[in-house]
Design an enzyme around this catalytic site. Structure first.
Site, mmCIF file in Angstrom:
data_model
loop_
_atom_site.group_PDB
_atom_site.id
_atom_site.type_symbol
_atom_site.label_atom_id
_atom_site.label_comp_id
_atom_site.label_asym_id
_atom_site.label_seq_id
_atom_site.Cartn_x
_atom_site.Cartn_y
_atom_site.Cartn_z
ATOM 1 C CG ASP A 1 -2.101 0.901 1.002
ATOM 2 O OD1 ASP A 1 -2.243 1.650 0.193
ATOM 3 O OD2 ASP A 1 -2.327 1.335 2.367
ATOM 4 C CG HIS A 2 1.068 3.948 -3.082
ATOM 5 N ND1 HIS A 2 0.046 3.784 -4.090
ATOM 6 C CD2 HIS A 2 2.268 3.148 -3.301
ATOM 7 C CE1 HIS A 2 0.684 3.302 -5.136
ATOM 8 N NE2 HIS A 2 1.803 2.929 -4.912
ATOM 9 C CE1 TYR B 1 -7.798 6.268 2.733
ATOM 10 C CE2 TYR B 1 -7.710 7.595 0.916
ATOM 11 C CZ TYR B 1 -7.664 7.541 2.406
ATOM 12 O OH TYR B 1 -7.786 8.575 3.273
ATOM 13 C CG HIS B 2 -3.230 3.689 -3.898
ATOM 14 N ND1 HIS B 2 -2.226 4.577 -3.968
ATOM 15 C CD2 HIS B 2 -4.705 4.289 -4.317
ATOM 16 C CE1 HIS B 2 -3.136 5.682 -4.728
ATOM 17 N NE2 HIS B 2 -4.356 5.468 -4.451
ATOM 18 C CB ALA B 3 -4.907 -2.641 -0.060
#
Length: 537
Positions: free
Chosen positions: A292-293, A472-474
């Site tokens: 994630d980011h 929110y980049h899982a």
């Protein structure tokens, strides 16, 4: 009734799959979605996503485990629970990723996932307002806004400041080069959100061949031997089943696709056994390799008006609301992220490792219980944010219990490597460098966060551990690979050792893309559909 395909999850990838698998009457597709309809005011309104951030009617509202890398805080993890999935509640930024990201994918998964294939697919997917060229597509199902009509005047000051800081202007982050500062393209059309549901699912439903069942939470995959034959789901308090003659496809996202695999007996054998779950396939990588980011904002009080003055008072909200309803324009017709960019913290790096976000808006004073995204401050504020593109820290999705309705455990392990800490330290210094350039500096009254007293490396690190969080980049929790010990699906998205079961969403990314993940999730659905159709002959 027996379906040709049962798809679990109507998110970014699932809507694409439903559309493409049902084209030309090829197949009967059942799409199961735990959430409800996307026909809601704040889903359609682009800037309305702030209202969806904590709304359990459209959002799973997961909470991660307390994280040492984030000063022991438990981060809020919104995930879409609605037709369109997270594409119906996200910030709508359309970034494909760096070309080398897809070279990385090709090295793991072959040419079907490589740069040439990705470019061809993106050009087929897009209907880009800026027009077609060697990089952009026109005539596709997904409208991409060039985002030129609703820009705040501070956006140009930001771009000028970036150029003063030697970050060149980039007219198209999805073009020949990703590096530089520019304007974000958005998944918006005529002032309304262009989610995966609007672009792909609604046309498929109108055409026929797709049956959509909302309010249907899948509890497990059903098997005959080692072949998937359907799913069990709960709807309106009743357990029901849906059976397939071909395949079950999990498109529930990077959190819930691995959760469903484990609930169905596919995952690390020891962990499943400890919860009393039967083991159908011992795949230790299920739920592992969570990527994630992590992002942070720096905030300044400005001497000129920002969106705070418009979006905070009731009369301002009424004015921009009327503007949006009547014309489809104004601040509500775009993302809060208008300007952006990509840069390298070290010029020796081969590609950008940091992403920028510019917001003519600030939220330092949230209401009780809110993460600071919903309530504008009572003064003019500007936020410059960034997130790391390819962190080396890895987390995991694990089961909390065998109860399919219990949220899974999300362990992030943010900033758990020295490399991630070092590059974030270098990156936050760039935010101050940009703000110190004359085009912005002359408009700034004072730095508010982290504040001028925070200057030492130790204090800067402590600050970003305290204030960073997911963007929110899982992804990567059921990733593609050849080795069943380190991956979950093969390069055709088939679960290792199991027939009739695929996973197709961000969980299958071989590596995390350097940029926002909605575009590569849609790409995964597009390429996945091609592979599935090819396998049927």
């Amino acid at each position: 009734m027996q379906w040709d395909y049962v798809i679990v999850g109507a998110g970014s990838a699932g809507c694409v799959l439903a559309n493409r698998l049902s084209e030309g009457g090829r197949a009967r597709v059942l799409l199961l979605e735990a959430g409800g309809s996307d026909r809601r005011l704040f889903v359609a309104m682009p800037l309305g996503y702030g209202k969806l951030f904590y709304d359990p009617t459209v959002n799973w509202c997961f909470r991660a485990e307390p994280d040492p890398g984030l000063a022991d805080q438990a981060d809020h993890w919104p995930r879409g629970k609605v037709l369109g999935g997270s594409s119906s509640i996200n910030a709508m930024v359309w970034i494909r990723g760096h070309a080398s990201d897809y070279a990385d994918w090709e090295g793991v998964a072959g040419p079907a996932w490589g740069p040439a294939a990705a470019l061809e697919a993106y050009r087929a997917i897009e209907d880009n307002e800026a027009g077609g060229d060697a990089w952009r597509g026109v005539g596709g199902p997904l409208h991409i806004s060039a985002n030129r009509r609703n820009l705040h005047h501070l956006t140009q000051a930001y771009l000028d400041a970036c150029q003063s800081a030697r970050l060149t202007f980039n007219p198209d982050f999805n073009g020949a080069d990703q590096e530089g500062a520019g304007i974000y393209q958005l998944t918006v059309k005529s002032g309304r959100r262009m989610s995966s549901a609007r672009a792909f699912l609604r046309p498929a439903m109108a055409r026929g061949g797709v049956t959509v069942v909302t309010g249907a939470q899948v509890t497990r995959v059903l098997f005959e031997g080692r072949r998937a034959v359907g799913v069990e789901y709960r709807r309106k308090g009743q357990l029901q089943t849906a059976r397939t003659g071909r395949e079950v496809i999990l498109s529930a996202g990077a959190v819930q696709s691995p959760q469903l695999l484990m609930l169905s007996g596919i995952g690390p054998a020891e962990a499943l056994t400890s919860l009393g779950l039967p083991v159908l396939a011992d795949l230790p990588a299920v739920g592992k390799n969570l990527c994630d980011h992590q992002g942070i904002n720096y905030t300044w009080r400005m001497t000129v008006p920002t969106l705070n003055e418009v979006l905070r008072p009731w009369w301002g909200k009424a004015l921009v609301g009327a503007q949006w309803l009547l014309t489809g324009r104004g601040p509500l017709a775009a993302s809060i992220n208008q300007g952006g960019g990509f840069f390298r913290t070290d010029p020796r790096l081969a590609r950008p490792n940091m992403q920028l976000y510019m917001q003519a808006f600030s939220t330092l004073l949230p209401r009780a219980g809110e993460r600071p995204v919903l309530t504008p401050d009572p003064f003019p504020g500007l936020s410059l944010g960034l997130s790391n593109c390819r962190p080396t820290s890895r987390g995991a999705i694990t089961l909390r219990s065998a109860d399919p309705f219990a949220a899974p455990r999300i362990t992030v392990n943010a900033f758990s490597t020295e490399a991630d800490v070092a590059e974030m330290l270098a990156a936050v210094k760039m935010l101050r460098t940009i703000a110190a350039q004359p085009p912005l500096a002359r408009l700034i009254a004072e730095e508010l966060r982290p504040g001028p007293a925070i200057t030492s490396d130790a204090d800067l690190i402590a600050d970003f551990r305290q204030r960073s969080g997911t963007v929110y980049h899982a992804s990567c929790t059921a990733r593609i690979g050849a080795d069943p010990k380190t991956s979950v699906v093969d390069n055709r998205l088939r679960v290792h050792g199991i027939a009739g079961l695929r996973v197709c969403d961000a969980s299958t990314f071989p590596t995390l893309i350097g940029g926002n993940t909605n575009a590569p999730s849609i790409l995964t659905g597009w390429i996945g559909a091609e592979l599935i159709r090819a396998d049927r002959g």
